[in-house]
Design an enzyme around this catalytic site. Structure first.
Site, mmCIF file in Angstrom:
data_model
loop_
_atom_site.group_PDB
_atom_site.id
_atom_site.type_symbol
_atom_site.label_atom_id
_atom_site.label_comp_id
_atom_site.label_asym_id
_atom_site.label_seq_id
_atom_site.Cartn_x
_atom_site.Cartn_y
_atom_site.Cartn_z
ATOM 1 N N HIS A 224 53.235 54.055 40.511
ATOM 2 C CA HIS A 224 53.066 54.116 41.774
ATOM 3 C C HIS A 224 53.582 55.090 42.816
ATOM 4 O O HIS A 224 54.409 55.300 43.234
ATOM 5 C CB HIS A 224 53.369 52.298 42.298
ATOM 6 C CG HIS A 224 52.390 52.095 43.252
ATOM 7 N ND1 HIS A 224 52.917 51.164 43.931
ATOM 8 C CD2 HIS A 224 51.997 52.117 44.104
ATOM 9 C CE1 HIS A 224 52.568 50.601 45.449
ATOM 10 N NE2 HIS A 224 51.275 51.540 45.464
ATOM 11 N N MET B 285 57.548 57.546 46.899
ATOM 12 C CA MET B 285 57.107 57.804 48.441
ATOM 13 C C MET B 285 57.396 59.252 48.885
ATOM 14 O O MET B 285 58.171 59.328 48.810
ATOM 15 C CB MET B 285 57.467 56.441 49.254
ATOM 16 C CG MET B 285 57.483 55.008 48.979
ATOM 17 S SD MET B 285 58.284 53.926 49.473
ATOM 18 C CE MET B 285 58.379 52.225 48.637
ATOM 19 N N GLY C 81 61.422 43.640 50.338
ATOM 20 C CA GLY C 81 61.641 42.306 50.397
ATOM 21 C C GLY C 81 60.484 42.141 51.694
ATOM 22 O O GLY C 81 61.284 41.714 52.208
ATOM 23 N N GLY D 190 55.299 51.092 51.491
ATOM 24 C CA GLY D 190 56.776 51.056 51.959
ATOM 25 C C GLY D 190 58.065 51.147 51.880
ATOM 26 O O GLY D 190 58.557 51.766 51.679
ATOM 27 N N PHE D 191 58.298 49.193 51.702
ATOM 28 C CA PHE D 191 59.964 48.596 51.703
ATOM 29 C C PHE D 191 59.273 47.842 50.399
ATOM 30 O O PHE D 191 58.163 47.177 50.377
ATOM 31 C CB PHE D 191 60.198 48.391 52.964
ATOM 32 C CG PHE D 191 60.136 49.550 53.896
ATOM 33 C CD1 PHE D 191 61.355 50.183 54.308
ATOM 34 C CD2 PHE D 191 59.065 50.641 54.723
ATOM 35 C CE1 PHE D 191 61.017 51.080 54.250
ATOM 36 C CE2 PHE D 191 59.324 51.130 55.720
ATOM 37 C CZ PHE D 191 59.937 51.979 55.872
ATOM 38 N N ASP E 7 51.636 43.639 43.279
ATOM 39 C CA ASP E 7 53.242 44.426 43.955
ATOM 40 C C ASP E 7 53.328 43.886 45.810
ATOM 41 O O ASP E 7 53.112 44.054 45.946
ATOM 42 C CB ASP E 7 52.820 46.374 43.791
ATOM 43 C CG ASP E 7 54.004 46.881 44.003
ATOM 44 O OD1 ASP E 7 55.197 46.274 44.315
ATOM 45 O OD2 ASP E 7 53.623 47.937 44.126
ATOM 46 N N GLY E 8 54.376 43.386 45.802
ATOM 47 C CA GLY E 8 55.274 43.036 46.734
ATOM 48 C C GLY E 8 55.011 41.744 47.058
ATOM 49 O O GLY E 8 54.141 40.847 46.836
ATOM 50 N N MET F 109 52.547 56.478 46.356
ATOM 51 C CA MET F 109 51.963 55.859 47.742
ATOM 52 C C MET F 109 51.992 57.733 48.160
ATOM 53 O O MET F 109 53.062 57.661 49.075
ATOM 54 C CB MET F 109 53.466 54.841 48.282
ATOM 55 C CG MET F 109 52.989 53.326 47.549
ATOM 56 S SD MET F 109 54.143 52.607 47.986
ATOM 57 C CE MET F 109 54.959 53.098 46.218
ATOM 58 N N HIS G 123 58.073 50.158 36.911
ATOM 59 C CA HIS G 123 57.891 50.081 37.819
ATOM 60 C C HIS G 123 58.326 51.352 38.477
ATOM 61 O O HIS G 123 59.607 50.779 39.335
ATOM 62 C CB HIS G 123 57.337 49.058 39.014
ATOM 63 C CG HIS G 123 56.019 49.273 40.084
ATOM 64 N ND1 HIS G 123 55.070 49.338 40.240
ATOM 65 C CD2 HIS G 123 55.986 49.610 41.337
ATOM 66 C CE1 HIS G 123 53.835 49.860 40.741
ATOM 67 N NE2 HIS G 123 54.842 49.617 41.440
ATOM 68 N N SER H 194 62.905 42.797 44.504
ATOM 69 C CA SER H 194 64.129 42.348 44.989
ATOM 70 C C SER H 194 64.428 40.840 44.172
ATOM 71 O O SER H 194 65.502 40.831 43.517
ATOM 72 C CB SER H 194 63.915 41.129 46.278
ATOM 73 O OG SER H 194 63.128 41.976 47.211
ATOM 74 N N SER I 178 60.438 46.120 39.760
ATOM 75 C CA SER I 178 60.693 47.886 41.189
ATOM 76 C C SER I 178 61.766 48.514 40.989
ATOM 77 O O SER I 178 62.519 48.051 41.521
ATOM 78 C CB SER I 178 60.382 47.484 42.208
ATOM 79 O OG SER I 178 59.923 48.493 42.719
ATOM 80 N N ASP J 232 58.626 53.176 41.805
ATOM 81 C CA ASP J 232 57.891 53.942 43.787
ATOM 82 C C ASP J 232 57.722 54.979 44.318
ATOM 83 O O ASP J 232 58.912 55.254 44.386
ATOM 84 C CB ASP J 232 58.110 52.244 44.587
ATOM 85 C CG ASP J 232 57.543 51.026 44.343
ATOM 86 O OD1 ASP J 232 56.154 51.113 44.051
ATOM 87 O OD2 ASP J 232 58.244 50.772 44.214
ATOM 88 N N MET K 154 47.566 45.536 46.737
ATOM 89 C CA MET K 154 48.788 45.487 47.210
ATOM 90 C C MET K 154 49.120 44.035 47.856
ATOM 91 O O MET K 154 48.049 44.259 48.727
ATOM 92 C CB MET K 154 49.486 46.545 48.033
ATOM 93 C CG MET K 154 49.057 47.871 47.623
ATOM 94 S SD MET K 154 51.142 48.159 46.434
ATOM 95 C CE MET K 154 51.837 47.872 47.599
#
Ligand code: DX5
Ligand code: ZN
Length: 222
Positions: free
Chosen positions: A72, A43, A151, A148-149, A181-182, A74, A39, A204, A14, A41, A143
């Site tokens: 993706h 937002m 890490g 949103g974030f 994802d995440g 969002m 990926h 990360s 990502s 993201d 998800m």
């Protein structure tokens, strides 16, 4: 558009975890490290409590290299912004089932444009909410954090949803990818793969790793 990968397990770093001051070099770094997809993201500060980047950045990345772009969205109105992300060179466009749009129509439009169509659901959203659309998608994104974030810690209790989606896919004879994802690391990728996921998004633990190639290999082989 055929996914430009032949690995069983697809690793999608990502860009959110990259150094934004040199997006081009960071993309090249991911490609050289063995990334299958990149990926992206997107937002809007409304659907999620963060703002990242939009179609101009997607287009810049598309024009500078050949990697499969997994976008993706969002954002609250994916239907409204869809043409711009198609024109920017997205290969797969994933929209959220919780956003404000006619989900079936948006998915149809993504496929008509020649892109893969992805559908995402938040941790709080039950699988039942996406069931009506599973016949018209190429990818289901479960998800494993609240979006949103980067890490955040992996939510292992989402694996029930992944297992149920994989079972439903088998029962119906569908072929969509299952993406997580995440909080994905080698350890949580192994847990996700065991549950039935085959596309691993990792921010990360890839861009943030000392040795990105080694990190991607670990996530692929765990
Ligand atoms: C979260 C994003 C993720 C994020 C993952 O809202 O959708 O793609 O970049 O970051 P890590 O891998 O750091 O959890
Ligand atoms: Zn994402």
């Amino acid at each position: 558009m055929i996914a430009k990968t032949f690995h069983d397990r697809v690793i999608a770093p990502s860009l959110l975890a990259a150094d934004f001051s040199k997006v081009g070099e960071e993309t090249t770094r991911a490609i050289n490290a063995g990334a299958d997809w990149l990926h992206l993201d997107v937002m809007d500060g409304h659907f999620v409590d963060n703002i990242s980047f939009g179609p101009a950045i997607v287009q810049t990345i598309h024009e500078s290299n050949d990697i499969f772009l997994d976008v993706h969205l969002m954002i609250s109105r994916p239907d409204h912004y869809l043409p711009r992300f198609i024109a920017a060179g997205s290969d797969c466009i994933t929209v959220h089932v919780e956003a404000e749009h006619d989900v079936a129509d948006t998915l149809d439009r993504i496929r008509e444009a020649g892109c893969l169509a992805g559908l995402a659901l938040n941790p709080a959203t039950p699988l039942e909410d996406v069931i009506p659309f599973l016949g018209k998608i190429d990818l289901l994104l479960c998800m494993t954090v609240v979006p949103g974030f980067g890490g955040q810690p992996f939510m292992e209790d989402m694996m029930d949803k992944v297992r149920a989606a994989a079972a439903f896919r088998k029962e119906k004879g569908y072929a969509f990818h299952i993406q997580v994802d995440g909080g994905i690391s080698a350890e949580t990728a192994a847990i996700s793969a065991a549950a039935g996921a085959n596309v691993m998004v990792a921010g990360s633990t890839t861009f943030g790793a000392k040795d990105m190639a080694a990190a991607i290999t670990e996530i692929r082989e765990a």
